[in-house]
Design a protein around this motif. Structure first.
Motif, PDB file in Angstrom:
ATOM      1  N   VAL A 269     -17.416  15.443  26.146  1.00 47.53           N
ATOM      2  CA  VAL A 269     -18.003  14.173  25.715  1.00 47.53           C
ATOM      3  C   VAL A 269     -16.931  13.350  25.016  1.00 47.53           C
ATOM      4  O   VAL A 269     -16.254  13.837  24.092  1.00 47.53           O
ATOM      5  N   THR A 278     -17.992  19.275  23.435  1.00 47.07           N
ATOM      6  CA  THR A 278     -18.168  19.860  24.769  1.00 47.07           C
ATOM      7  C   THR A 278     -19.555  20.476  24.861  1.00 47.07           C
ATOM      8  O   THR A 278     -20.008  21.151  23.929  1.00 47.07           O
ATOM      9  N   VAL A 279     -20.235  20.220  25.969  1.00 44.90           N
ATOM     10  CA  VAL A 279     -21.563  20.786  26.218  1.00 44.90           C
ATOM     11  C   VAL A 279     -21.445  21.853  27.301  1.00 44.90           C
ATOM     12  O   VAL A 279     -20.872  21.611  28.358  1.00 44.90           O
ATOM     13  N   ILE A 296     -26.908  12.106  22.455  1.00 39.52           N
ATOM     14  CA  ILE A 296     -25.847  12.323  21.462  1.00 39.52           C
ATOM     15  C   ILE A 296     -25.589  11.037  20.673  1.00 39.52           C
ATOM     16  O   ILE A 296     -25.438  11.054  19.446  1.00 39.52           O
ATOM     17  N   CYS A 310     -23.678  18.337  20.575  1.00 32.26           N
ATOM     18  CA  CYS A 310     -23.222  19.084  21.756  1.00 32.26           C
ATOM     19  C   CYS A 310     -23.609  20.557  21.647  1.00 32.26           C
ATOM     20  O   CYS A 310     -24.005  21.189  22.641  1.00 32.26           O
ATOM     21  N   SER A 314     -26.160  22.647  24.177  1.00 32.68           N
ATOM     22  CA  SER A 314     -25.705  23.852  24.863  1.00 32.68           C
ATOM     23  C   SER A 314     -26.779  24.936  24.878  1.00 32.68           C
ATOM     24  O   SER A 314     -26.668  25.904  25.646  1.00 32.68           O
TER      25      SER A 314
END
Length: 453
Positions: A269, A278-279, A296, A310, A314
């Motif tokens: 992201v 990061t996802v 987000i 994120c 996840s």
């Protein structure tokens, strides 16, 4: 304790209103023409009395207020008696604002597609961050197991109630006596505009009419609020050009929020070209990455850092009926998806194609939404199904010629008027490693379980 009687209670939205009202301390009863599981079971488990049909004698319940769903029309016997007696009534959206939303920070998710998924993501990010939001969503987020609730006590401050409420902001009309879109009642401080296309041909004559309603929504957002808009959607850009008094952040563009795909299970992201998180997840397709970006951004507006958002996404579980795997039979996987608009159909198939590669996709479609029944989208239907290897369409609910509409697909497409014949056909063509993608905004006569059995 005030008593409300909800007329048309079994839809997802009005059922959510019922759950929230019950939790807020109201006595709740309701009626509908179709009182059956699962909504009837869910409501009865909450202690809500349900009545089959719209008999005028229901006025004898003497509620303080009748809350009228948008399925109710003039000529409805109960509504006619309410009017004849001059009894108090209001719409579901108006009741929600006056009794729940007006003192809260409302985060609204609007758009033709992705509202339910994005609202679910956003509610989950707030929950993961310990903010315990209230929410009303047009589906059941699997991280919560309910579609609606009042704000709860935050983890950080157990002595107060969360000020946040996430709502799926629908552009459909409010009631027979209020033809504005539902979302103009919500007065959001944070608003996501996912996308904008022509839909709901039963109430809107053209795209411009829908853009006008979105413009009315934009007029209600305070100067100190935030609009999060899909920067790649020209129809939204044109709508914002009609006038905007609020800061705008865009996603899906370089000067805004962007997603960079690492693999099918992860993406980075970026905000203004800077990596912010990061996802890692199993959701499919660019549309879901855009949904995540919007969630987000909205969470950041209320103080949740993108890295935490994120992290929350996840462990996000998708909404029921959004690429939900119903099971496997003889090595074939059967999916259930709510897609019923050509754009949603195309993005759903594209997401599955990215996951399964060259394996066979059998797309099974029931065009049963009001827009589909009118044939407004028939010219776009064939191209939306192009990426599937085989297309099966059940045309039992429409009056226009589905065979002609799907002619561009040639031998790839098969149309059925008889449900049982279609079911037998699907069973004969399913092979090991096939992916059977069933798309409908209704129950489709229980096709998923029938195939599995």
């Amino acid at each position: 304790m005030k008593h409300i009687h909800i007329v048309g209670i079994c839809g997802t939205f009005m059922g959510g209103i019922a759950a929230i009202a019950k939790e807020a301390g109201f006595k709740v009863t309701g009626c509908d023409a179709n009182v059956y599981p699962p909504m009837s079971t869910q409501l009865e488990n909450m202690g809500i009395q349900l009545i089959q049909g719209f008999d005028a004698k229901q006025t004898e319940l003497k509620p303080d207020l009748f809350v009228i769903g948008n399925v109710v029309t003039r000529g409805n016997p109960l509504m006619e008696e309410i009017l004849n007696q001059g009894l108090a009534y209001t719409s579901g959206p108006q009741w929600l604002f006056e009794n729940v939303l007006k003192n809260l920070w409302v985060l609204a998710v609007a758009g033709t597609h992705g509202k339910t998924t994005t609202a679910s993501m956003l509610a989950w990010v707030l929950e993961y961050a310990g903010l315990a939001p209230g929410f009303l969503i047009g589906g059941i987020p699997q991280n919560f197991s309910v579609s609606a609730r009042m704000p709860q006590r935050p983890v950080q401050d157990n002595n107060s109630i969360s000020p946040f409420f996430v709502i799926e902001a629908d552009e459909y009309d409010t009631a027979f006596f209020d033809k504005r879109s539902k979302f103009v009642h919500y007065h959001p401080r944070t608003a996501i505009l996912n996308n904008l296309e022509f839909d709901h041909a039963d109430i809107f004559p053209d795209l411009a009419a829908i853009q006008t309603q979105f413009h009315h929504l934009i007029r209600t957002i305070p100067e100190q609020g935030l609009i999060i808009s899909n920067g790649s959607e020209q129809n939204l850009t044109d709508t914002l050009a009609k006038g905007v008094w609020t800061a705008v952040e865009q996603f899906g563009v370089k000067n805004g929020w962007q997603a960079k795909l690492l693999d099918n299970d992860a993406f980075e992201v970026y905000l203004d070209s800077c990596l912010v998180g990061t996802v890692h997840w199993s959701l499919l397709g660019e549309h879901n990455r855009n949904n995540a970006l919007a969630a987000i951004a909205a969470a950041r507006h209320i103080g949740i850092e993108p890295t935490l958002a994120c992290e929350a996404l996840s462990v996000f579980k998708n909404v029921k009926r959004r690429m939900e795997i119903k099971g496997q039979v003889n090595g074939a996987t059967i999916y259930d998806d709510f897609a019923h608009h050509p754009t949603a159909i195309a993005t759903t198939i594209a997401g599955l194609r990215a996951k399964v590669g060259q394996q066979k996709i059998i797309a099974v479609l029931e065009p049963r939404s009001n827009t589909m029944k009118l044939g407004s989208m028939k010219d776009a239907l064939a191209s939306s199904l192009q990426e599937a290897d085989q297309v099966i369409c059940y045309a039992g609910a429409v009056d226009w010629n589905v065979v002609d509409a799907l002619l561009p697909l040639q031998e790839k497409a098969t149309v059925f008027q008889d449900f049982d014949e279609m079911l037998i056909y699907i069973k004969t063509i399913m092979n090991q490693n096939d992916h059977v993608l069933i798309m409908s905004n209704g129950g489709f006569q229980g096709i998923h379980d029938k195939l599995l059995k």
